[in-house]
Design a protein around this motif. Structure first.
Motif, mmCIF file in Angstrom:
data_model
loop_
_atom_site.group_PDB
_atom_site.id
_atom_site.type_symbol
_atom_site.label_atom_id
_atom_site.label_comp_id
_atom_site.label_asym_id
_atom_site.label_seq_id
_atom_site.Cartn_x
_atom_site.Cartn_y
_atom_site.Cartn_z
ATOM 1 N N SER A 189 0.833 -1.205 0.000
ATOM 2 C CA SER A 189 0.000 0.000 0.000
ATOM 3 C C SER A 189 0.866 1.254 0.000
ATOM 4 O O SER A 189 1.907 1.306 0.664
ATOM 5 C CB SER A 189 -0.924 0.000 1.224
ATOM 6 O OG SER A 189 -1.617 1.236 1.305
ATOM 7 N N GLN A 218 -3.721 3.545 5.522
ATOM 8 C CA GLN A 218 -4.327 2.266 5.152
ATOM 9 C C GLN A 218 -3.463 1.101 5.655
ATOM 10 O O GLN A 218 -3.985 0.103 6.173
ATOM 11 C CB GLN A 218 -4.496 2.176 3.642
ATOM 12 C CG GLN A 218 -5.206 0.908 3.189
ATOM 13 C CD GLN A 218 -5.084 0.666 1.691
ATOM 14 O OE1 GLN A 218 -4.056 1.001 1.099
ATOM 15 N NE2 GLN A 218 -6.115 0.095 1.091
ATOM 16 N N ASP A 226 -10.111 -0.899 0.372
ATOM 17 C CA ASP A 226 -10.214 0.488 -0.103
ATOM 18 C C ASP A 226 -10.935 1.373 0.899
ATOM 19 O O ASP A 226 -10.740 2.595 0.914
ATOM 20 C CB ASP A 226 -10.944 0.542 -1.444
ATOM 21 C CG ASP A 226 -10.111 -0.041 -2.577
ATOM 22 O OD1 ASP A 226 -8.885 -0.167 -2.392
ATOM 23 O OD2 ASP A 226 -10.687 -0.368 -3.628
ATOM 24 N N LEU A 229 -10.340 1.632 3.899
ATOM 25 C CA LEU A 229 -9.413 2.074 4.935
ATOM 26 C C LEU A 229 -8.459 3.161 4.463
ATOM 27 O O LEU A 229 -7.555 3.555 5.196
ATOM 28 C CB LEU A 229 -8.599 0.871 5.435
ATOM 29 C CG LEU A 229 -9.424 -0.287 6.032
ATOM 30 C CD1 LEU A 229 -8.514 -1.434 6.431
ATOM 31 C CD2 LEU A 229 -10.244 0.192 7.219
ATOM 32 N N ILE A 230 -8.638 3.637 3.229
ATOM 33 C CA ILE A 230 -7.797 4.714 2.704
ATOM 34 C C ILE A 230 -8.304 6.049 3.234
ATOM 35 O O ILE A 230 -9.507 6.292 3.318
ATOM 36 C CB ILE A 230 -7.815 4.717 1.157
ATOM 37 C CG1 ILE A 230 -7.221 3.410 0.627
ATOM 38 C CG2 ILE A 230 -7.053 5.916 0.604
ATOM 39 C CD1 ILE A 230 -7.299 3.280 -0.879
#
Length: 353
Positions: free
Chosen positions: A23, A28, A71, A73-74
């Motif tokens: 990542s 994230q 996604d 957690l972005i």
């Protein structure tokens, strides 16, 4: 806090750690590692300690992960406060700005932000600060610009007709010339430069108002100037008066600058000394008058503005001789910059033939 939420079953701890390694979002990666601990059987308090957050935040991560996967957690920008104006109200604001104020109704001749804030309150019952009105205007594509002067008696249809008919005018002139003669488009005008110079905008610190010298004496000269944007060349004279004799000298100077074997179509306004029968028009020039009251069609107006803004404003001329010398210097600097003449002078509607 309620019962601990379970994690979705299509991931595992090892998979989340692999995703965390590749990542490019640091936030994230941290959240993926914390949730990987839960997948491996660690308590939620341990995941919170590893992530450096509270249990409630871990619960929020689980909700986002279950709903959207990794996604979710972005990091995302905060949504911010909801705008006070809806789309219909913004379009109404855009229309009234474009139409301009009606002095008898709005009490002003130009819109200021606080005037528009008052209009928004009266129209929609919404209170906006002047700074918020400015942000709305910029978002709608508006900027604070200097107005272009327009003659009150101008016929806007005549301007469009002139543009559309310009190629036909050139063909009519071309038909009177020998075959193979190249036509050059030249633009001509005069500018009065004197001791009462203009003040132009300049950079200054916010909240201050810069000073500039301003003379009240009245000695002046006239610059007779003409440019051929396609070639990036010009012909100019600095003269004491603006009359038929001066115009004759100007035509002779332009004639000497036309390319050998070419013919100049000189576009100019309808001043009396431009169209008088007393002029002896050189053989390599044909005059083409502009429509009445249409200075914006002539790029020489922009040339004068450029020269004033950069070389002839915000200064004091101590004598008539100094005015002449500095005007000659300014014109010579212009003609030494053919790219400037091309950039300012070219008009698509006039050079598409």
């Amino acid at each position: 806090m309620g019962r601990a939420l379970g994690l979705r079953r299509d991931f595992d701890g090892a998979g989340l750690r692999r995703l965390a390694k590749v990542s490019k979002d640091a936030g994230q990666s941290r959240r993926l590692v914390a949730l990987a601990e839960i997948y491996d059987g660690a308590r939620r308090t341990e995941a919170a300690r590893l992530g450096g957050v509270t249990l409630q935040v871990v619960r929020d991560w689980v909700l986002r992960f279950n709903a959207e996967g990794p996604d979710g957690l972005i990091d995302r920008p905060a949504p911010g406060r909801q705008a006070k104006l809806n789309e219909d109200q913004r379009q109404a604001l855009a229309r009234i700005v474009e139409d301009g104020p009606v002095p008898a109704i709005h009490g002003v001749v130009r819109w200021r932000r606080k005037d528009l804030a008052l209009w928004i309150f009266e129209e929609f019952g919404i209170c906006l600060e002047a700074s918020s009105v400015g942000r709305e205007l910029r978002a709608l594509g508006f900027r604070k610009l200097t107005a272009r002067p327009q003659h009150k008696g101008q016929n806007e249809y005549a301007l469009e007709d002139f543009k559309k008919g310009f190629p036909a005018e050139l063909e009519t002139i071309r038909a009177t010339l020998p075959a193979g003669v190249t036509i050059e488009i030249w633009w001509s005008d005069e500018a009065r430069i004197g001791q009462k110079t203009k003040l132009t905008r300049r950079w200054a610190r916010r909240g201050t108002r810069p000073n500039a010298p301003k003379d009240q004496r009245t000695k002046s000269v006239w610059i007779f100037g003409a440019v051929c944007p396609a070639r990036g060349v010009g012909a100019g004279l600095v003269l004491p008066r603006c009359n038929t004799k001066a115009m004759q000298w100007h035509l002779d100077e332009i004639s000497s600058q036309v390319a050998p074997g070419a013919h100049a179509v000189l576009v100019l306004d309808r001043a009396g000394w431009h169209i008088t029968a007393k002029l002896d028009i050189p053989a390599n020039i044909t005059l083409l008058p502009l429509p009445p009251r249409a200075p914006e069609l002539n790029p020489m107006e922009n040339i004068w503005q450029f020269m004033r803004d950069n070389w002839l404003s915000n200064r004091i001329f101590n004598s008539y001789q100094e005015i002449v010398a500095l005007c000659c210097q300014a014109w010579n600097r212009l003609t030494n910059q053919p790219w400037t003449i091309m950039s300012i002078g070219l008009r698509k509607w006039a050079h598409r033939f």
